[in-house]
Design a protein around this motif. Structure first.
Motif, mmCIF file in Angstrom:
data_model
loop_
_atom_site.group_PDB
_atom_site.id
_atom_site.type_symbol
_atom_site.label_atom_id
_atom_site.label_comp_id
_atom_site.label_asym_id
_atom_site.label_seq_id
_atom_site.Cartn_x
_atom_site.Cartn_y
_atom_site.Cartn_z
ATOM 1 N N ILE A 1 14.756 -42.300 22.134
ATOM 2 C CA ILE A 1 13.518 -41.697 21.610
ATOM 3 C C ILE A 1 12.403 -41.817 22.639
ATOM 4 O O ILE A 1 11.622 -40.883 22.832
ATOM 5 C CB ILE A 1 13.089 -42.391 20.294
ATOM 6 N N GLY A 2 12.365 -42.943 23.331
ATOM 7 C CA GLY A 2 11.303 -43.152 24.313
ATOM 8 C C GLY A 2 11.365 -42.194 25.487
ATOM 9 O O GLY A 2 10.354 -41.937 26.141
ATOM 10 N N PRO B 1 9.801 -37.860 24.878
ATOM 11 C CA PRO B 1 8.469 -37.352 25.229
ATOM 12 C C PRO B 1 8.326 -37.065 26.718
ATOM 13 O O PRO B 1 7.567 -36.169 27.108
ATOM 14 C CB PRO B 1 7.528 -38.486 24.807
ATOM 15 N N LEU C 1 9.974 -33.758 27.235
ATOM 16 C CA LEU C 1 9.114 -32.726 26.654
ATOM 17 C C LEU C 1 7.936 -32.413 27.566
ATOM 18 O O LEU C 1 7.605 -31.245 27.804
ATOM 19 C CB LEU C 1 8.626 -33.187 25.272
ATOM 20 N N ILE D 1 12.105 -32.660 16.716
ATOM 21 C CA ILE D 1 12.714 -33.989 16.638
ATOM 22 C C ILE D 1 11.640 -35.070 16.644
ATOM 23 O O ILE D 1 11.690 -36.016 15.849
ATOM 24 C CB ILE D 1 13.677 -34.207 17.830
ATOM 25 N N LEU D 2 10.667 -34.912 17.520
ATOM 26 C CA LEU D 2 9.620 -35.930 17.666
ATOM 27 C C LEU D 2 8.512 -35.782 16.623
ATOM 28 O O LEU D 2 7.554 -36.567 16.621
ATOM 29 C CB LEU D 2 9.010 -35.858 19.068
ATOM 30 N N ASN D 3 8.645 -34.772 15.751
ATOM 31 C CA ASN D 3 7.637 -34.593 14.706
ATOM 32 C C ASN D 3 6.281 -34.183 15.252
ATOM 33 O O ASN D 3 5.252 -34.496 14.641
ATOM 34 C CB ASN D 3 7.458 -35.898 13.920
ATOM 35 N N VAL D 4 6.264 -33.525 16.391
ATOM 36 C CA VAL D 4 4.970 -33.086 16.922
ATOM 37 C C VAL D 4 4.848 -31.563 16.892
ATOM 38 O O VAL D 4 4.057 -30.981 17.626
ATOM 39 C CB VAL D 4 4.688 -33.626 18.340
ATOM 40 N N ARG E 1 -0.368 -31.796 22.729
ATOM 41 C CA ARG E 1 0.749 -32.736 22.594
ATOM 42 C C ARG E 1 0.928 -33.155 21.140
ATOM 43 O O ARG E 1 1.777 -33.993 20.826
ATOM 44 C CB ARG E 1 0.516 -33.982 23.468
#
Lengths: 206, 206
Positions: free
Chosen positions: A11-12, A15, A18, A77-80, A107
């Motif tokens: 997960i880290g 971003p 991205l 996936i990252l909810n952004v 972002r």
DNA sequence: TAGATTGTTAATCGATTAACAATC
DNA sequence: TAGATTGTTAATCGATTAACAATC
């Protein structure tokens, strides 16, 4: 989408992928490969493919990844792929800098309020925001249903502020105070401490 | 001292231990245990003992670690039992905040100069420093033998600035620009990007 | 001495890499 | 088709944890 639990270390990295992909898109690039993306971010192509494949088959053999498609998927996936309201606690220099920072909007983040416990600061403007009293933090944040906060307070008050944020329902804290804080397991914390980062590098210097 | 190469992931935890120990010392605590330190920083006692034991036998069975002794050892290991001069490139809000930050001194760092490429800013004061022209960066940093820098410039100029820093002999860069940069292997880079940190947490929110 | 806690070993667990069949 | 690149498997490598003898 994989039902298994994805390791936080993966997960880290998302971003970072991205961020690089968004930059490529701005430069008009349409597709990329794990090889090319890896060169940009300093991570092996195999690892990038493995990371991305945790969430689905987003690439095409022979041609790689569509950048805009992969951006969409990572944002999902990252909810952004939505806007998150964020509160700032601590209107010192760092709080000011974050309140005026232009880099959040594209972002997924929007600063919506800023607090300080110094009566001399309450009521003053920071960019477009008016500094509010930390005494009203719990009410204001709970009422506004804010789930994220950035803490730019001295180490001496960081734990007390963190407790208030937790009480107000905040679930993610970006902590600029140079101290580890204790929060319930359900609350996420990330640390930004320039001295700590610098010390991690001085080890290798002479 | 161990002759083997210590993993970077261990090096990354040492500044966190050091920070917590210095805080304990300020509070007048004289000794601690791996258990207690672990509770403060959120790391298991076994891991703390293992990490520390890479560098020597600094504890005592039955009583734990002398905080002042362990602080000395960690400062030695991390090379922060001395002062490091640091340059700031980019005199925007973030550069200002770092130039005025009081938290570097007792962690081994001293800001000594700040640069910007905006002619309107060159010559202005930031705290005790006068903003210098980025055009003079390579000369000034090389002459001053500065080995560390913090970059608070836009993503669009970050790579060019990094190239200059490398050319000037800088060996460690703390990069606040939201972009991955390419530098020679001998140069260390750490990244601070609030959006990236926030995105790492939104994954877990709903 | 009795209790506490280290330093270290071995076992477990997890992450990364290399390699390649599948396929665009 | 030929070349390129994915997604995935198995092998390797590295990190963490549990346990405990040593000893303060």
């Amino acid at each position: 989408m994989n039902a298994d639990k994805i390791p936080d270390i993966i997960i880290g990295r998302l971003p970072v992928y991205l961020r690089a992909l968004q930059r490529m898109a701005e430069n008009g690039v349409k597709t990329t490969s794990s090889q090319e993306l890896g060169e940009h971010v300093g991570i092996s192509a195999a690892q990038i493919r493995k990371d991305i494949s945790q969430f689905g088959e987003f690439g095409k053999q022979g041609t790689g990844y569509s950048i805009s498609f992969l951006i969409d998927k990572l944002r999902e996936i990252l909810n952004v792929n939505r806007m998150w309201d964020v509160a700032i606690v601590g209107a010192g220099d760092m709080g000011h800098a974050l309140a005026r920072y232009q880099g959040f909007t594209n972002r997924g983040f929007r600063v919506v309020m800023i607090f300080d416990n110094d009566p001399a600061k309450v009521g003053l403007k920071v960019g477009e925001y008016t500094i509010e009293d930390t005494a009203k933090l719990v009410d204001r944040i709970r009422t506004s249903k804010i789930k994220m906060a950035m803490m730019t307070v001295p180490a001496s008050t960081a734990q007390a502020v963190a407790d208030k944020l937790v009480q107000a329902g905040v679930k993610a804290i970006l902590n600029y105070a140079p101290i580890s804080i204790n929060v319930p397991e359900s609350v996420h914390v990330q640390y930004i401490d320039p001295s700590t980062h610098l010390q991690r590098m001085t080890y290798y210097l002479d």
